[in-house]
Design an enzyme around this catalytic site. Structure first.
Site, PDB file in Angstrom:
ATOM      1  N   ASP A 146      62.622  39.210  76.826  1.00 55.42           N
ATOM      2  CA  ASP A 146      61.382  39.985  76.868  1.00 55.42           C
ATOM      3  C   ASP A 146      60.670  39.695  78.187  1.00 55.42           C
ATOM      4  O   ASP A 146      60.455  38.529  78.543  1.00 55.42           O
ATOM      5  CB  ASP A 146      60.452  39.602  75.711  1.00 55.42           C
ATOM      6  N   CYS A 157      36.120  37.256  50.507  1.00 55.61           N
ATOM      7  CA  CYS A 157      35.453  37.855  51.664  1.00 55.61           C
ATOM      8  C   CYS A 157      34.949  39.264  51.304  1.00 55.61           C
ATOM      9  O   CYS A 157      33.999  39.400  50.549  1.00 55.61           O
ATOM     10  CB  CYS A 157      36.372  37.860  52.876  1.00 55.61           C
ATOM     11  N   HIS A 204      37.702  32.104  53.123  1.00 53.23           N
ATOM     12  CA  HIS A 204      39.125  32.380  52.882  1.00 53.23           C
ATOM     13  C   HIS A 204      39.830  31.112  52.394  1.00 53.23           C
ATOM     14  O   HIS A 204      40.422  30.377  53.190  1.00 53.23           O
ATOM     15  CB  HIS A 204      39.789  32.894  54.164  1.00 53.23           C
ATOM     16  N   GLU A 235      42.544  30.739  50.888  1.00 48.78           N
ATOM     17  CA  GLU A 235      44.004  30.758  51.037  1.00 48.78           C
ATOM     18  C   GLU A 235      44.467  30.020  52.283  1.00 48.78           C
ATOM     19  O   GLU A 235      45.620  29.548  52.349  1.00 48.78           O
ATOM     20  CB  GLU A 235      44.513  32.207  51.071  1.00 48.78           C
TER      21      GLU A 235
END
Length: 542
Positions: A146, A380, A514, A516
């Site tokens: 790339d 949220c 959040h 998680e």
């Protein structure tokens, strides 16, 4: 002495470099080593904070407020080492810093070039703040070849010269595809990928070969010969039933042993993998199943909610059940009755998001869960939609909505313009820059004694990670509480609502942060463990 392991990828993207790095970090950690993982991302964005989740998956947020690539979530989940701002850098951030330095005159009139200025900045990032560590694993985003990745490959090439072979190792993750019509695995893509890597001066020490079936010994030797690595350094990376099996499989294939031999480390104790065996056993042999509906905006790409889906898996691990996830686009509930989709689910989770699209559907899902006593978890934006629903249908606030959207008369949710972070005041303006301007990172929250939130966490004060611009309008707190919505978590200065719940509901909790982002398979987040526990109880009622 800190040793550096560089993980590169070839042939195609999305082979799992982040997961491979995280798993190797976990194996080294299980042998007693101190590890840290970092990510070099070649894209020109300063960070992924302004990118659509469909472009780059979720934005992972660190305690210190960095918006980073989702792979840092893998790093944390597998090692438990909190990621920091210094663990993620992009081409955009490198160039931004260099251009700012040039404008200040730091280069004393010299010509600023990719080599040495850009590569030196990358190398400085790699080796910074590594005192006391045994291993630093650095993943380079994208694939070899790339064009945007060339400065990063050149930088890690130079680092081998700078640090020596005794402190550096190159791991190259590549694809070994099976061609059904030929009935065999093909090694040529790996050969070409390594050829490309060697053309820029990097000879891999280990080949990590992604494949869907065992690699015959003849093919392993062929790759070793043509790619100039030892046969034992050709490591199969087979598909597994759970990502948490990966450390166990890599150890079985000798990955960590080869790495240690590369660095001349001998007589190292075997890794203690007991916790990983326990995790895999709970994931692959659950004692039941619960059905969780995730009503979101970006359900077309599961990586948009990567930490969320893993946290639900962790909640299942805590309760010895499998959380069967049903992804539902919130927009469908704006045109049809939720009963057609939500009937029979054991829990409903509405995650975060930005913009107006799908918000009325999220409100409809919150209403369904509230009225039918289905466990509801709002995160949220999911919390904000639950509050708007309660304002409209419990507190009688006609036209309740958010100033983020157009269709509101009363801003129960509004944009923050000023808030406290430690000893400093943070300020934002409407129409300002989007990047890095939200309430980001970890903030404290005080829990109300006697509340469900206090019982779940078991402590009076918590710290959770945030990423949002809009807050519940504190002016409506008393009116909403009289209607039955309890504000059970508040910022220490009592100005920002952090958690709401409905006390007489089996499990109805909304959080502004959040959770998680802090959940791990060996330490499931308390909210997700409790939510899945409530879903288990619900499944027995249905």
């Amino acid at each position: 002495m800190t040793r550096f392991i560089f993980v590169t990828g070839g042939v195609v993207s999305s082979l799992g470099k982040g997961l491979a790095s995280a798993a190797l970090g976990a194996l080294l950690q299980a042998r007693g080593y101190r590890v840290r993982l970092r990510k070099l991302d070649p894209y020109i964005n300063v960070d992924p904070g302004t990118m659509s989740p469909y472009q780059h998956g979720e934005v992972y947020v660190t305690d210190d407020g960095a918006e980073t690539d989702l792979d840092l979530g893998h790093y944390e989940r597998f090692t438990g080492v909190p990621a920091r701002q210094s663990d993620s850098v992009t081409t955009g951030r490198i160039y931004s810093d260099i251009i700012a330095a040039e404008r200040r005159g730091d280069y004393l009139g010299g010509t600023v070039q990719v080599i040495p200025h850009v590569t030196d900045a990358i190398k400085k990032f790699v080796v910074a703040d590594t005192d006391g560590l045994d291993f630093v694993l650095i993943e380079i985003g994208g694939t070899v070849g790339d064009i945007e990745g060339l400065p990063f490959f050149e930088a890690i090439r130079q680092l081998r010269n700078d640090l020596g072979t005794e402190r550096t190792a190159y791991v190259h993750l590549t694809l070994v595809p099976y061609i059904p019509s030929a009935g065999e695995l093909k090694t040529k893509p790996t050969q070409h990928s390594v050829k490309e890597l060697r053309s820029i001066g990097i000879q891999p020490d280990i080949l990590l070969c992604r494949c869907d079936r065992p690699i015959p010994e003849g093919e392993r030797r062929k790759m070793a010969l043509f790619c100039n690595v030892k046969p034992e350094a050709v490591i199969p990376a087979l598909d597994v039933g759970s990502i948490y099996e990966v450390p166990l499989r890599y150890h079985q294939e000798g990955f960590d042993d080869v790495v240690l031999r590369l660095f001349g480390l001998k007589d190292v104790p075997a890794p203690n993998l007991a916790k990983w065996r326990e995790i895999v056993d709970r994931v692959l042999q659950p004692e039941g199943t619960v059905n969780i509906a995730i009503v979101g905006k970006y359900t077309g790409l599961k990586d948009a909610y990567k930490s969320l889906s893993e946290a639900l898996v962790h909640g299942g691990i805590a309760n010895r059940v499998k959380a069967e996830l049903h992804w539902m686009d919130a927009e469908i509930f704006e045109n049809e009755d939720p009963i057609h989709r939500l009937e029979g689910v054991d829990g409903i989770l509405v995650p975060g998001g930005f913009g107006e699209r799908g918000t009325e559907g999220k409100i409809a899902a919150a209403k369904w869960a509230r009225e039918r006593n289905i466990p509801y978890f709002g995160i949220c934006l999911g919390m904000q939609m639950a509050v708007i629903e309660a304002a409209r249908n419990l507190a009688g606030v006609e036209g309740a909505g958010s100033s983020e959207f157009n269709n509101y008369k009363v801003a129960v949710v509004g944009m923050m313009t000023e808030w406290q972070r430690g000893n400093q005041v943070e300020r934002r303006e409407h129409g300002g820059n989007l990047g890095g301007t939200m309430r980001l990172g970890e903030y404290p929250c005080d829990l109300l004694p006697g509340s469900k939130a206090r019982a779940i966490y078991g402590v009076d004060r918590i710290g959770e990670r945030h990423r949002h611009r809009y807050e519940i309008n504190i002016d409506y707190k008393d009116q909403l509480e009289r209607a039955g919505l309890l504000f059970s978590g508040m910022s220490p200065d009592r100005s920002l609502p952090e958690i709401v719940e409905i006390p007489d509901h089996p499990w109805f909790v909304g959080v502004q942060f959040h959770p998680e982002l802090k959940s791990k398979p060996f330490a499931p987040h308390p909210l997700f463990a409790s939510f899945i526990e409530a879903a288990v109880k619900q499944s027995r009622l249905v």
